[in-house]
Scaffold this motif. Structure first.
Motif, short mmCIF file in Angstrom:
data_model
loop_
_atom_site.label_atom_id
_atom_site.label_comp_id
_atom_site.label_asym_id
_atom_site.label_seq_id
_atom_site.Cartn_x
_atom_site.Cartn_y
_atom_site.Cartn_z
N ALA C 306 12.45 48.56 0.50
CA ALA C 306 12.09 49.02 -0.88
C ALA C 306 11.93 47.95 -1.74
N THR C 307 12.65 46.69 -1.85
CA THR C 307 12.81 45.94 -2.91
C THR C 307 11.84 44.55 -2.55
N THR C 308 12.06 44.11 -1.36
CA THR C 308 11.31 42.81 -0.99
C THR C 308 9.99 43.03 -0.41
N PRO C 309 8.92 42.40 -0.73
CA PRO C 309 7.94 42.52 0.24
C PRO C 309 7.98 41.60 1.56
N PRO C 310 7.70 42.03 2.62
CA PRO C 310 8.13 41.33 3.89
C PRO C 310 7.14 40.08 3.93
N PRO C 311 7.74 39.21 4.46
CA PRO C 311 7.07 37.95 5.16
C PRO C 311 6.00 38.33 6.28
N VAL C 312 5.01 37.22 6.29
CA VAL C 312 4.39 37.66 7.38
C VAL C 312 4.82 36.59 8.35
N VAL C 313 5.30 37.28 9.65
CA VAL C 313 6.10 36.76 10.44
C VAL C 313 5.10 36.14 11.88
N GLU C 314 5.01 35.04 12.15
CA GLU C 314 4.41 34.75 13.30
C GLU C 314 5.24 35.03 14.54
N LEU C 315 4.76 36.00 15.40
CA LEU C 315 5.58 36.36 16.39
C LEU C 315 5.20 35.66 17.58
N ALA C 316 4.11 35.29 17.60
CA ALA C 316 3.69 34.35 18.91
C ALA C 316 2.25 33.49 18.08
N PRO C 317 1.88 32.44 19.00
CA PRO C 317 0.54 31.89 18.38
C PRO C 317 -0.46 32.92 18.02
N GLY C 318 -0.88 33.03 16.88
CA GLY C 318 -2.26 33.99 16.81
C GLY C 318 -1.69 35.44 16.57
N HIS C 319 -0.40 35.68 16.57
CA HIS C 319 0.14 37.34 16.48
C HIS C 319 1.03 37.06 15.56
N SER C 320 0.76 37.84 14.33
CA SER C 320 1.71 37.81 13.31
C SER C 320 1.83 39.20 12.55
N ALA C 321 3.11 39.60 12.20
CA ALA C 321 3.06 40.92 11.50
C ALA C 321 3.77 40.87 10.27
N ALA C 322 3.50 41.69 9.44
CA ALA C 322 4.39 41.65 8.03
C ALA C 322 5.40 42.64 7.86
N CYS C 323 6.49 42.35 8.49
CA CYS C 323 7.72 43.22 8.30
C CYS C 323 8.97 42.36 8.59
N HIS C 324 9.81 42.95 7.63
CA HIS C 324 11.04 42.44 7.66
C HIS C 324 11.58 42.19 9.11
N PHE C 325 11.32 43.18 9.94
CA PHE C 325 12.14 43.39 11.16
C PHE C 325 11.21 42.89 12.40
N ALA C 326 10.06 42.19 12.14
CA ALA C 326 8.89 42.01 12.91
C ALA C 326 9.48 41.65 14.59
N PRO C 327 10.32 40.89 14.69
CA PRO C 327 10.73 39.98 15.93
C PRO C 327 11.29 41.43 16.70
N ALA C 328 12.42 42.09 15.88
CA ALA C 328 12.95 43.13 16.27
C ALA C 328 12.15 44.24 17.17
N VAL C 329 11.33 44.51 16.13
CA VAL C 329 10.10 45.64 16.60
C VAL C 329 9.23 45.16 17.87
N ALA C 330 8.93 43.86 17.75
CA ALA C 330 8.28 43.32 18.87
C ALA C 330 8.67 43.54 20.10
N ARG C 331 10.13 43.59 20.10
CA ARG C 331 11.19 43.41 21.12
C ARG C 331 11.18 44.90 21.69
N ASP C 332 11.80 45.56 20.81
CA ASP C 332 12.22 46.94 21.23
C ASP C 332 11.53 48.29 20.51
N GLY C 333 10.46 48.07 19.89
CA GLY C 333 9.74 49.03 19.51
C GLY C 333 10.62 49.55 18.44
N LEU C 334 10.16 51.11 18.24
CA LEU C 334 10.78 51.89 17.18
C LEU C 334 12.17 52.05 17.44
#
Lengths: 321, 521, 339, 635
Positions: C306-334
Motif C-alpha cells: 500500500a505504501t511502496t511502488p513495487p520494483p520491476v523484478v527480473e525473474l529470468a532473462p526477458g521475464h520481469s514482474a512489478a511485484c514486491h514478491f515476484a520471485p515467491a509468486v513465480a515459484r509458489d503461485g498464489l
C-alpha cells in the motif's frame, strides 16, 4: 449537497449564455440600418433627448466600451423606454406577464396532462393502426399555425354559434372581483386555451409516445414484467416515471416555442398579455419593447431550462454526478 | 345562451337592492395615448380622452355637414368687430375646474399665450393673434393683426385635437404642458373627470356632476386602446360596448346585413374630408408634373370605390368634396381614368418601361386607417398596371405621421379637409402649411388664400377659392380620389354619438361623448 | 536484434476537459493517467500480446504505437529511429509501414463503398499504380485472406457480409500495403467463437508468409497465448509483468497474472477450480491506488504494497514482474505469501 | 444510391410517409408550374368581390375580387421559396460549422457548442421577429433571419454525426492507413453523416413555413408578395363575410407543413425502422385453460419444455428463433444452454418466462414450471382471465438478465426495487419485513448492506450484477434463468460472479438455467449442457460427457475453437462463416458449415440420436463421432 453543487454549477453556466444574448441584441441594434440613437430615442426625438440617449448608452465611446455600458445597463434591469408611451420597458413587460402566464400555463397544463395520457396510451401498442393514426394526427396538430386555428375557433364558436367570447380577458363592465370575476376570466380563456392547447397537445402526444415507448423497450421494464408487476404498475412506476424525465427536459427547452405560440394566440384573441404587447409594439415599431421582450423572454427560457434541469436532477438520481 | 348575459341576469337577480346601476360607456380607440396632455405634440391616442376632460374655447362636431361651422364651448357667445379683426368671447360664468377652482378668462389667456410661446401645434390657428385681453373674468378679447373669416371655424375644428384650455393655477409653475404631475393626471373643466389610466388597458373617466352644461347621462366613460378592428368588432358583437366608431367600421360589404339587424343602428355620415393621395413633389420622379398627371390618369377611382368601399364612397373628381356645395368648383376636374393614355404620358415624361417592364419604383404608404389601407392595396395594383414598380409600406399612425412631417415618403394616402371653412386649403396646400407634406409651394396660390380669408363677401371668396382649386388640379401636388363617408354602428336605443344627428352640436367635439344617452329602461 | 517497434517510458495523461467553471464549482475531475511508464519492444516477425482488462491502457498504448495519438511523455522508436513526433510525408510513410486492425468488424468498412473500393484506398494513398495493378492486388489480397471468389467479394457491400468476413477484409486492408508492423486491437473479440479461430489462424498464416510483426491487444490470456511469442500484462496503465509467452503462463510472477490465469475457465474439463475471492472490484483510472496499483484487490497484499511502488523484478532473462514478491509468486503461485 | 432507394422505399411503405411525400412533391410541382397553369392573375383585382367558392373561383374571391385559389397556389411558391431557402442556408452553414466543431474538438468545439446552446435557449421566433422588425420585412430578410436561428440545429446534428463518425472504425482505419483529414472528411465523414441533416431539413422547412406565416400574421411579412400568412392576416378582417379567405391558405399551410413534418418523421423511421415498433405493452395472446393431467405444484421436474417453437415477425418475413425445443430440468439441477449469436438461446430464455417481444409468436410448445403448466400448444395458460405464469413469477421462477446496466430501474434505489418486488408478492408484508429480507439477501451474496441505498448507476458493473442476483433471490424462487449474466463484465469479475451464482445455487438448492455463449463458463457452473444451433438443441448431455464425448460436429467445433492456457499449443479448429443461415427444411441445418457433411446431411433432417441415458445428439453420424477422441475429428 451534491444537488446544491449541481444547482450552483448550472447557474454558473447560464451566465455566459445570458451575456451572449445581450451581446446579440447589442450587435443587432448596431448592425441595423439607421442611427442607433434614433432607434433608441424614436424618430421625432429632439436633439437634447438624443444627446441624453447617446450619453446614457455611451454611444460616443469606443465600441467595446459601448458594449460594456450596454451590458451594465441591461443587466441592471434597464431596458430603456417605450417610444410610444415613454414608460420604462421593464415595467410595461412585467405588467403583462401575469396574463401570459395564465394563458400559457393553463394551455400547457391541459396539453401536457392530456398529451402525456394519450401518448402513454398509444405507446402501449406501437405500430398499431391506432398508434399510426394518432401519431399522424398529432403531427398534423402541431403543424397547424396556431393563429389560424384561433381564427377558425373564433369563426365557429364566436361568430357562427355565438357561444363563446372571441377576445379579451374580461367582460367590460362585468364583475371585477369575486367568483363572478374568476368565472368571467375562465369563460374568456376557453377559446385561446383551446387553440394553444390543441397545437401543444400534438407535441406532447408525440413526445410522450416516443419517450414512453423508448422506455418500454428498456430491459428494466422486462425485469419488471418478469417480476410479475401488473401492466399498470409497469406503466407508472417504470414507464411513465422514466419517460417523464425527457418530457420535463423538453418542456424546458421548448419553452421558447411555447412562448411563440402564446404571442400569436394572444394576438388573435386580444389577450392582454406579453404577446399582445409585442404585437402592438410591432405595429408601432416600438423597438425598445421588442428588444426588451426578446431579452426578457430569452432570460425566462434560460431560467426555465435551469429549473427543469434542476427538476430533472431531482427526479433522476443519475444526473447528480 | 350567452354566458355574459347569464352573468348579468344573475347579477341583476341577486342585487335588487342596488337602486340605479351606473351607466358605463366603453369606447374603443386605435392607439394607446402617449400622455394625457395633448397640446405639446401630436398624439392620436390622447385626443379622445382629453376632449372629454378638457374644455375648449370654441368647438365643432360632425354637425358641420349640416351647416354649422362652429359653436361655443367655454365661450357662450362671441362678437366680431365690423372689420372682422376683433373677437370678443363671453365665457360661461359657471365653468369650473375639476378641482373646484373657477375657470376664468385668465386661464384661456394663459393657455393661448403658452401655446403661442411654445409653438405647440395649435399655435398655427393663433398665428394671426395680435393681443389677448381679459377685461373681466368672463371675457376674452382677441385682436387679430388682420381680418380672418376662418379664425373661429378653424380654431373650432382644431379643438378636436389640441387647443384644450389648461388650468393656469396648475400649470403656471411648469415649463410647458409636457412636464409635471398633471400631464397624466389631467384636471380639466369638461363633462368628464379623469379617474385613472391603466396603461395598455384603458383610460377611465367619470361624469363631472358640476359640469357647467349639466352632468352627462353617462356615469363612466372608458377608452380602451384596441389596435385591432376585428377585436373591436367582436367586442361590439358581444355587447361589450354600444358604439363602434367609424375607425372600426366593418367592411362596407357587410352593411346590408347590418342594416337588416334591428338591434343595430347603422349611421352614415358624410364629411368634409376626401381620401386622396399626396405626392412628394420634391422627390424624383414625382417632382415631374407629367409623371403626376400620368399617375392621376392611371387611377381608376370607380374601382377603388367598388373594391375598397363597396361603391358607397363616391369618386371625387374635383379639388373638393361633395358636401362643400357652396365652395366646390365643378368646372375643373382631375383627369378621367385612361390606362393607355397614362402609359403614353409616362413614356413621354421619359420613363419608358425598362427591366422587367418597370418604369421606376416608388413606395405607397398611408395612415393605418382601414380605408387608406384598402385604397393603397388597389392603388399599388393600378400603379403596377401602368408600369410603376409600386410597393406598399405600412407604419403605425404616429410613425407614419412622423415620416410625413419629415417628407420621407413617395406617395401617401391622405385625408384632405375642405371645411369647415375653405381657408383649410391653406393648411393643406399653402407654402409651409401644417398639412402640406407634398412640398407644394405656389406663391400665387398663397396670395389668393391669404386674401380670400379676409373677405367678408361670400361670393367674392367663392371666386378666389374656385381659382385656387383650378391651380391644385393644374399643379397636381395631390390627387383627389373619393368622398369620405363615415359608417358607424351603435346598439339600438343609444343616441347622441358624435356621428349621429342626435349628437350634432351637442357632443362638444368629434370625440365628445357628452351628448350620449343610454337606452331608456 | 533491434526491435522493429519500441515504446520507451511511454506516458499518456488525459486532461478530463473540465472547464474553468467546473473547477470553480468544485467539479473538477483529476487527470486520467491512461498509460504510465510503459516500456515495450517488438521484435521483427514476432508477436507481442498486450493483455489487460478494460481501463488497463492497452488500447491507448496501441493507438500511440500507430501515432494516432502522441504520448504525453516517452518515445516511440521504429526500426531504431525515433518517430514520436513524425509529421507530413514521413508520417504517411510510417503509416504505410505500421497498420492497424480494429475490434469492431461491423464498422470496419465504409457502408457506402464496395469492399474493393475500401481495399483500394490505402493503395491509392501510398502507391502509384495503375487501376489494373491495383485491382489485381486487391483480388490477390482477398484470396490471401481466404475469401473466394475474390471478384465477387470485391464487388459486394459491407452490409451483406458476416462479421468474420468483414474482419478478414479489415485484415486484408491492413496488410495490402505490406506493412512491417500491425497493431491488432482485439480483432476477434466481437466474433462468434466458431469464427474466431479461423481469423486467428489466418493472422498467424499471414505472419508466417509475410514476416509481419503483430502487437496483439487482447483481454483474453488464452488468446494471447495462442497468438504471441511474448506477453505483456497491463493493469491500470502500467505493465505488471512481461515475458516469453510460455514462461509467463507457466511461471507467472505477478499475482494479477496469476488471477487472470485462474479466471480462464478450463474449456476442456468439467472439473471445478477453486476461485479466489477478490477483495474489491477494479479501481477507476481516475484514482490510481498508492503503492502497488493492484494492492487493493490483491489476495497477497501486504502493508508494504500500500505504501511502496513495487520494483520491476527480473525473474529470468526477458521475464520481469512489478511485484514486491515476484520471485515467491513465480515459484509458489498464489499460495506464496500467506500471512 | 442504393441507400437512397432503400430510404425511399422505407418512406413510401407507410401510408403517412407515402401521402406526405406525394403532397410535398405535388407542392413542388405546383410551385414550379404556377406561371404555366391556367390560373387567374393572383394580384389582379376585379369587381367580383367576396364571392363564395364556385366553379369559376374554386376557393372564392377576396375583398379585392382576387381569385383565392390562384393566390393559394402562388402562395405555395412563396412558402417553398422561404422553406427551401432557409433550410438550404441553415444546412450549409450549420453543416460546415458543425463539422468544424465536431472534427477539431477541444476549445473550438467547446466555444461553438456553447454558441449552439445559446441558440437552443433563445426563443428564436422573437429573434427573427426582432431582426425583421429592425432590418425591414422582405422575403430574403425573412429567410436569412430564419436560417440565422436554425443553423445551430443543423450544426448540432452535424457535430454529433462527425463525433460518432470520427470514432467509427473505417474512419480511424483510413486515418491509420495514412489518409489526410481532408481526404477522410470528404470521402468518409460527410457522405455518411449528411443523411440525418437532410432528414431534419424536412422539419426545418416546415418550421420555416410556420415562422414566415407567423411573421406575416404579425404584419412583419413581405408586404408585396402573396404569402399564406399574409392571406390569413388579410382574411382575418373579412372572417364574417368571406371565411374562405382565411380557411383556404390556412388549410394549404397545414397540409404542407404537416406533410413536411410527416415526411421528416417517415425518413427518420425509414432510417431507424425499429423505432416505430419498439416498446409497447405485451399484447394479449390467445390463452388456454390448464390441462387436466398436470402433476401439480411440487411434483415432477422443476421445468419441462416440450416442442417449444417461437418465431418473430419482421416485416412480412417470419424468422423461427426457437424450433421445436424439448428438455426438462430436474429439481435442484442446473442446465447450461450454449450457442452463438442468433442461435435462439436468449429467445428460449424469454419464451420460458413469457417475456417475449410483441412481434414474437409461440408456434407450438408446452412448458410447465414446478408441475404447473404455463404454456400448452403454444398458448399461455390462463385461469379466470389471469395468466398462470403471473402467479409463478419471482416466487417460482426468477431471472437474471443479460445487461445489468439496464436491468434495474435507474430511478429507484436498489433497496426500493427489492422491497417493491417482495411486497408485490407477499401481500401484507410490512416495509420493515421487506427491508429485512433485502438485507438478508445482501448478506447471503456477501455484499455489504450499506450498498442497498445506492442507485444502480452508483454501483460498479459487478455490484450491479450482484444487485440483480439479489433481486432474483428475494422471493426464494425455485428456478432461476440467468441470461448471459456476466457477458459485459471484466474477466476477473466474470469469474467471481459465476462462482457466486454456482455457490448460491448449491447452498439454496435452486434450479438454474444458465444461458451463455461461453462453453467454458457453462462447464464450471452447470451439471448439464445443451448446445443450441439455429433454433434447435443439437446436443445435450451431462457436462463431463459433453466435453469428453461431444457427438455433434458443432459441439466439437465450439470446444476446439477456443485456445487453452494449459497443455500443448495446438492449431485451433474453425468453421467457415456463412452469410445466410437460411437452409431448406429437409436438411441438417449445420450441414453448410459442417466439415463432415455428406449428401445425406444436405437432404435429410437428422434424427435425435440417444447415445446414452441423458446424452442426445441431433446428427446422422452422432454414433460414429461419439467414441472418437476430439482432436482427431478436426483437421
Amino acid at each position: 449537497m451534491r444537488l446544491l453543487r449541481y444547482v450552483f454549477y448550472r447557474v454558473l453556466q447560464i451566465v455566459p449564455v445570458a451575456l451572449i444574448v445581450v451581446v446579440i441584441n447589442f450587435l443587432l441594434i448596431h448592425l441595423a440600418p439607421g442611427d442607433v440613437s434614433i432607434l433608441l430615442a424614436g424618430e421625432d426625438a429632439n436633439p437634447e433627448f438624443m444627446a441624453t440617449i447617446r450619453e446614457r448608452y455611451g454611444l460616443d465611446e469606443p465600441f467595446l466600451q459601448q458594449l460594456w455600458s450596454y451590458l451594465v445597463t441591461i443587466l441592471s434591469g434597464d431596458f430603456g423606454q417605450s417610444y410610444r408611451t415613454g414608460e420604462p420597458v421593464i415595467g410595461l413587460i412585467m405588467e403583462r406577464v401575469p396574463a401570459t402566464l395564465l394563458l400559457a400555463g393553463s394551455s400547457l397544463a391541459v396539453a401536457a396532462i392530456l398529451g402525456t395520457a394519450i401518448g402513454t396510451a398509444i405507446a402501449r401498442r406501437p405500430g398499431s393502426f391506432l398508434d399510426t393514426a394518432i401519431t399522424t394526427l398529432s403531427i398534423a396538430l402541431f403543424s397547424i399555425p396556431v393563429f389560424w386555428l384561433g381564427l377558425m375557433l373564433i369563426l365557429f364558436f364566436a361568430v357562427r354559434l355565438q357561444l363563446l367570447p372571441s377576445s379579451g380577458m374580461i367582460t367590460i363592465g362585468g364583475p371585477r372581483d369575486g367568483l363572478g370575476h374568476i368565472l368571467d376570466i375562465l369563460w374568456h380563456m376557453v377559446l385561446p386555451v383551446a387553440a394553444l392547447a390543441t397545437v401543444w397537445l400534438g407535441q406532447y402526444v408525440r413526445l410522450a409516445r416516443v419517450s414512453v415507448s423508448e422506455v418500454l423497450a428498456e430491459s428494466y421494464v422486462t425485469t419488471g414484467r418478469a417480476i410479475g408487476y401488473p401492466e399498470r404498475t409497469i406503466m407508472t412506476r417504470f414507464g411513465l416515471r422514466n419517460a417523464l424525465l425527457p418530457l420535463v427536459t423538453v418542456l424546458g427547452l421548448e419553452l421558447g416555442l411555447l412562448l411563440t405560440g402564446a404571442v400569436l394566440t394572444e394576438t388573435v384573441f386580444a389577450w392582454p398579455g406579453l404577446g399582445r404587447l409585442i404585437y402592438e409594439a410591432i405595429l408601432a415599431r416600438d423597438t425598445p419593447i421588442i428588444m426588451g421582450a426578446f431579452v426578457i423572454m430569452s432570460f425566462t427560457v434560460m431560467i426555465a431550462s435551469l429549473v427543469t434541469d434542476i427538476l430533472y436532477a431531482a427526479l433522476d438520481p443519475r444526473v447528480r454526478l | 345562451m350567452n354566458f355574459g348575459r347569464l352573468l348579468l341576469t344573475a347579477a341583476v337577480a341577486l342585487a335588487p337592492a342596488v337602486a340605479v346601476a351606473d351607466v358605463t360607456l366603453v369606447v374603443p380607440q386605435l392607439d394607446e395615448p402617449r400622455t394625457l396632455s395633448p397640446d405639446p405634440a401630436a398624439d392620436t391616442g390622447a385626443y379622445a380622452a382629453t376632449s372629454n376632460i378638457y374644455s375648449h374655447l370654441v368647438v365643432m362636431d360632425w354637425g358641420v355637414v349640416a351647416g354649422t361651422p362652429a359653436y361655443g364651448d367655454l365661450a357662450e357667445s362671441w362678437d366680431i368687430s365690423e372689420d372682422g379683426s376683433v373677437y370678443t368671447f363671453h365665457l360661461h360664468p359657471d365653468a369650473k375646474w375639476h378641482d373646484g377652482e373657477p375657470l376664468t378668462s385668465e386661464d384661456v389667456k394663459f393657455t393661448f399665450d403658452r401655446i403661442r410661446e411654445k409653438k405647440y401645434p395649435y399655435s398655427a390657428f393663433l398665428s394671426g393673434v395680435k393681443t389677448i385681453e381679459t377685461p373681466d373674468d368672463d371675457t376674452v378679447v382677441i385682436t387679430l393683426d388682420k381680418p380672418n373669416m376662418a379664425f373661429v371655424p378653424m380654431m373650432a375644428q382644431a379643438a378636436g385635437w389640441t387647443g384644450k384650455i389648461y388650468p393656469k393655477h396648475i400649470w403656471e409653475s411648469e415649463e410647458g404642458f409636457d412636464t409635471g404631475p398633471a400631464v397624466n393626471n389631467p384636471i380639466g373643466s369638461g363633462p368628464f373627470k379623469f379617474v385613472r389610466w391603466d396603461k395598455g388597458v384603458a383610460v377611465e373617466l367619470e361624469a363631472n356632476e358640476d359640469y357647467f352644461r349639466g352632468p352627462p347621462k353617462i356615469d363612466r366613460l372608458i377608452f380602451r386602446p384596441m389596435p385591432d378592428a376585428n377585436v373591436a368588432r367582436a367586442e361590439f358583437d358581444a355587447g361589450q360596448f354600444p358604439h363602434l366608431p367609424y375607425d372600426y367600421a366593418p367592411p362596407l360589404a357587410e352593411a346590408p346585413a347590418l342594416e337588416a339587424d334591428p338591434s343595430i343602428t347603422v349611421t352614415y355620415t358624410p364629411s368634409h374630408y376626401s381620401r386622396d393621395i399626396q405626392l412628394n413633389t420634391q422627390r424624383e420622379p414625382l417632382n415631374n408634373l407629367k409623371v403626376r398627371e400620368a399617375i392621376a390618369t392611371g387611377i381608376d377611382r370607380e374601382m377603388i370605390s367598388i373594391l375598397g368601399f363597396s361603391g358607397t364612397w363616391k369618386p371625387a373628381m374635383h379639388a373638393n368634396v361633395d358636401t362643400q356645395t357652396q365652395w366646390i368648383n365643378r368646372d375643373v376636374s382631375f383627369p378621367e381614368y385612361d390606362k393607355e393614355k397614362a402609359e403614353a404620358m409616362l413614356d413621354e415624361a421619359g420613363y419608358p418601361r425598362g427591366d422587367g417592364g418597370w418604369r421606376f419604383a416608388l413606395s405607397v404608404t398611408g395612415p393605418s386607417y382601414s380605408d387608406c389601407r384598402a385604397i393603397n392595396e388597389v392603388l399599388v395594383q393600378q400603379l403596377r398596371d401602368i408600369g410603376i414598380d409600386a410597393k406598399l409600406e405600412a407604419f403605425d399612425q404616429s410613425t407614419w405621421y412622423q415620416r410625413m412631417q419629415q417628407r420621407n415618403f413617395d406617395i401617401s394616402c391622405y385625408f384632405t379637409r375642405y371645411g369647415p371653412d375653405p381657408d383649410a386649403y391653406r393648411e393643406h396646400f399653402g407654402t409651409g402649411g401644417q398639412r402640406n407634406f407634398m412640398g407644394y409651394s405656389n406663391p400665387e396660390f398663397d396670395e389668393l388664400g391669404a386674401r380670400a380669408v379676409t373677405l367678408t363677401n361670400v361670393d367674392e371668396r367663392k371666386k378666389l377659392y374656385a381659382e385656387m382649386q383650378a391651380m391644385l388640379v393644374r399643379d397636381m401636388p395631390y390627387i383627389n380620389l373619393v368622398n369620405e363617408q363615415k359608417m358607424s354602428l351603435s346598439r339600438a336605443g343609444w343616441a347622441g354619438f358624435p356621428l349621429m344627428e342626435s349628437g350634432y352640436n351637442k357632443s362638444v367635439t368629434w370625440f365628445g361623448y357628452y351628448a350620449v344617452t343610454p337606452p331608456a329602461e | 536484434m533491434t526491435p522493429i517497434l519500441e515504446l520507451a517510458a511511454l506516458r499518456m495523461v488525459y486532461d478530463t476537459g473540465t472547464g474553468l467553471l467546473a473547477r470553480l464549482a468544485g467539479r473538477s475531475a483529476p487527470a486520467v493517467v491512461a498509460v504510465d511508464d510503459v516500456n515495450l519492444r517488438l521484435a521483427p516477425g514476432s508477436t507481442l500480446a498486450l493483455v489487460g482488462e478494460s481501463g488497463s491502457g492497452k488500447t491507448t498504448t496501441g493507438r500511440i504505437a500507430t501515432l494516432q495519438e502522441r504520448p504525453t511523455g516517452g518515445a516511440v522508436f521504429y526500426g531504431g529511429r525515433e518517430v514520436t513526433d513524425l509529421k507530413g510525408a514521413a508520417l504517411k510513410t510510417y503509416r504505410r509501414d505500421v497498420q492497424m486492425i480494429f475490434q469492431n468488424p461491423y464498422e470496419a468498412l465504409d457502408p457506402r463503398l464496395t469492399v474493393g473500393q475500401s481495399l483500394a484506398e490505402p493503395l491509392e494513398l501510398h502507391l502509384k499504380q495503375s487501376a489494373a495493378e491495383r485491382r489485381a492486388l486487391v483480388l490477390a489480397t482477398l484470396e490471401a485472406v481466404e475469401l473466394p471468389p475474390a471478384a465477387a467479394f470485391a464487388a459486394s457491400y459491407p452490409a451483406n457480409l458476416s462479421g468474420g468476413q468483414l474482419q478478414r477484409i479489415a485484415i486484408a486492408r491492413a496488410l495490402i500495403t505490406r506493412p512491417k508492423v500491425v497493431i491488432a486491437d482485439e480483432p476477434v473479440s466481437m466474433l462468434d467463437v466458431s469464427i474466431r479461430s479461423g481469423v486467428m489462424n489466418l493472422m498467424l498464416d499471414l505472419q508466417r508468409q509475410m514476416g509481419v510483426s503483430y502487437l496483439y491487444i487482447t483481454h483474453d490470456l488464452a488468446v494471447a497465448r495462442y497468438m504471441s511469442d511474448r506477453i505483456a500484462v497491463m493493469y491500470l496503465g502500467a505493465v505488471m509483468e512481461e515475458g516469453p509467452t510460455e514462461t509467463l503462463v507457466a511461471h507467472a510472477g505477478h499475482p494479477y497474472t496469476r488471477l487472470l490465469i485462474s479466471a480462464v475457465p478450463d474449456r476442456h474439463a468439467s472439473g471445478r477450480r477453486d476461485r479466489i475471492r477478490l477483495k474489491s472490484d477494479p479501481a477507476s483510472q481516475g484514482k490510481v491506488p498508492s503503492g502497488c496499483r493492484f494492492h487493493p484487490r490483491c489476495p497477497l497484499s501486504q502493508p508494504v504494497c500500500a505504501t511502496t511502488p513495487p520494483p520491476v523484478v527480473e525473474l529470468a532473462p526477458g521475464h520481469s514482474a512489478a511485484c514486491h514478491f515476484a520471485p515467491a509468486v513465480a515459484r509458489d503461485g498464489l499460495a506464496a505469501v500467506h500471512a | 444510391m442504393g441507400r437512397g432507394l432503400r430510404l425511399l422505399r422505407g418512406v413510401v411503405s407507410t401510408v403517412p410517409g407515402a401521402l406526405s411525400l406525394a403532397v410535398v412533391l405535388l407542392a413542388l410541382v405546383v410551385a414550379l408550374a404556377a406561371p404555366w397553369l391556367d390560373l387567374a392573375d393572383p394580384v389582379a383585382m376585379g369587381r367580383e368581390v367576396y364571392k363564395a367558392p364556385s366553379a369559376a373561383h374554386w376557393f372564392g374571391t377576396d375583398n379585392f375580387g382576387r381569385d383565392v385559389f390562384s393566390r393559394v397556389i402562388w402562395g405555395t411558391r412563396v412558402a417553398l421559396v422561404v422553406a427551401i431557402g432557409s433550410a438550404v442556408l441553415s444546412i450549409v452553414v450549420g453543416a460546415i460549422i458543425g463539422a468544424i466543431a465536431g472534427y477539431f474538438g477541444g476549445l473550438v468545439d467547446a466555444a461553438l457548442s456553447r454558441l449552439f446552446d445559446v441558440f437552443l435557449l433563445i426563443p428564436t421566433f422573437f429573434l427573427v421577429l426582432l431582426i425583421v422588425a429592425l432590418f425591414g420585412a422582405s422575403l430574403p430578410m425573412t429567410m436569412f433571419a430564419i436560417a440565422l436561428t436554425t443553423w445551430p440545429r443543423s450544426a448540432r446534428i452535424m457535430r454529433s454525426q462527425v463525433l460518432s463518425l470520427k470514432s467509427r472504425v473505417y474512419v480511424q482505419a483510413a486515418l491509420a492507413s495514412g489518409a489526410s483529414h481532408r481526404q477522410v472528411i470528404v470521402r468518409h465523414v460527410i457522405p455518411n453523416g449528411i443523411a440525418p441533416i437532410l432528414t431534419d431539413g424536412a422539419l426545418l422547412m416546415g418550421l420555416a413555413v410556420l415562422t414566415e406565416a407567423g411573421l406575416s400574421f404579425l404584419g412583419l411579412g413581405d408586404q408585396n408578395s402573396v404569402s399564406w400568412g399574409r392571406m390569413i392576416f388579410e382574411g382575418q378582417r373579412q372572417l364574417r363575410l368571406a371565411p374562405w379567405m382565411s380557411i383556404a391558405p390556412g388549410v394549404a399551410m397545414l397540409v404542407l407543413v404537416a406533410s413536411l413534418n410527416l415526411l421528416g418523421d417517415a425518413l427518420n423511421y425509414a432510417m431507424n425502422p425499429q423505432l416505430r415498433t419498439r416498446g409497447g405493452a405485451p399484447r394479449r395472446r390467445g390463452t388456454a385453460p390448464p390441462p387436466a393431467d398436470e402433476p401439480g405444484e411440487g411434483h415432477g421436474a422443476i421445468l419441462r419444455v416440450d416442442n417449444l417453437s417461437l418465431a418473430y415477425r419482421v416485416g412480412r418475413r417470419q424468422i423461427v428463433a426457437v424450433d421445436g425445443v424439448s428438455f426438462s430440468l430436474s429439481r435442484g439441477g442446473s442446465l447450461g444452454i450454449v450457442g452463438e449469436s442468433g442461435c435462439g438461446k436468449s429467445s428460449l430464455g424469454s419464451a420460458l418466462l413469457q417475456t417475449v417481444p410483441n412481434n414474437a409468436d409461440f408456434l407450438s410448445g408446452t412448458v410447465s414450471i414446478d408441475g404447473q403448466t404455463v404454456l400448452a400448444g403454444g398458448r399461455p395458460i390462463a385461469r379466470q382471465g389471469r395468466l398462470r405464469i403471473d402467479a409463478l413469477r419471482w416466487t417460482h421462477i426468477a431471472t437474471i438478465f443479460q445487461s445489468a446496466m439496464n436491468a434495474l430501474n435507474p430511478v429507484a434505489t436498489v433497496e426500493r426495487q427489492l422491497v417493491d418486488a417482495y411486497r408485490h408478492h407477499r401481500r401484507g408484508a410490512s416495509r420493515a419485513e421487506a427491508r429485512e429480507r433485502a438485507g438478508a439477501v445482501f448478506d447471503l451474496i456477501g455484499v455489504p448492506r450499506s450498498r442497498l441505498n445506492a442507485y444502480p448507476h452508483e454501483l460498479s458493473g459487478g455490484m450491479r450484477q450482484r444487485a440483480m442476483i439479489a433481486l432474483s433471490l428475494m422471493l426464494e424462487p425455485k428456478l432461476i434463468i440467468a441470461d448471459e449474466p456476466t457477458t459485459a463484465l471484466d474477466m476477473l469479475i466474470q469469474d467471481q460472479i459465476l462462482g457466486e451464482i454456482e455457490e448460491l445455487r448449491r447452498r439454496l438448492g435452486l434450479s438454474l438455467i444458465l444461458v451463455s455463449h461461453d462453453m467454458g463458463a457453462v462447464s464450471e457452473t452447470c451439471e448439464r449442457v445443451a448446445v443450441m444451433y439455429a433454433g434447435r438443441i443439437v446436443e445435450s448431455a451431462p457436462t463431463s460427457v459433453i466435453f469428453s464425448r461431444p457427438s455433434h460436429p458443432y459441439t466439437r467445433a465450439l470446444i476446439d475453437a477456443l485456445p487453452d492456457l494449459t497443455g500443448a499449443r495446438r492449431k485451433l479448429a474453425s468453421l467457415p462463416a456463412v452469410t445466410d443461415q437460411a437452409t431448406c427444411l429437409d436438411a441438417c441445418r449445420f450441414a453448410p458449415r459442417c466439415p463432415h457433411a455428406t449428401d445425406l446431411c444436405r437432404t435429410v433432417s437428422p434424427p435425435v440420436v440417444t447415445l446414452m441415458d441423458g446424452h442426445d445428439a441431433e446428427c446422422h453420424y452422432a454414433a460414429d463421432f461419439a467414441p472418437q477422441p476430439r482432436e482427431e475429428l478436426v483437421r
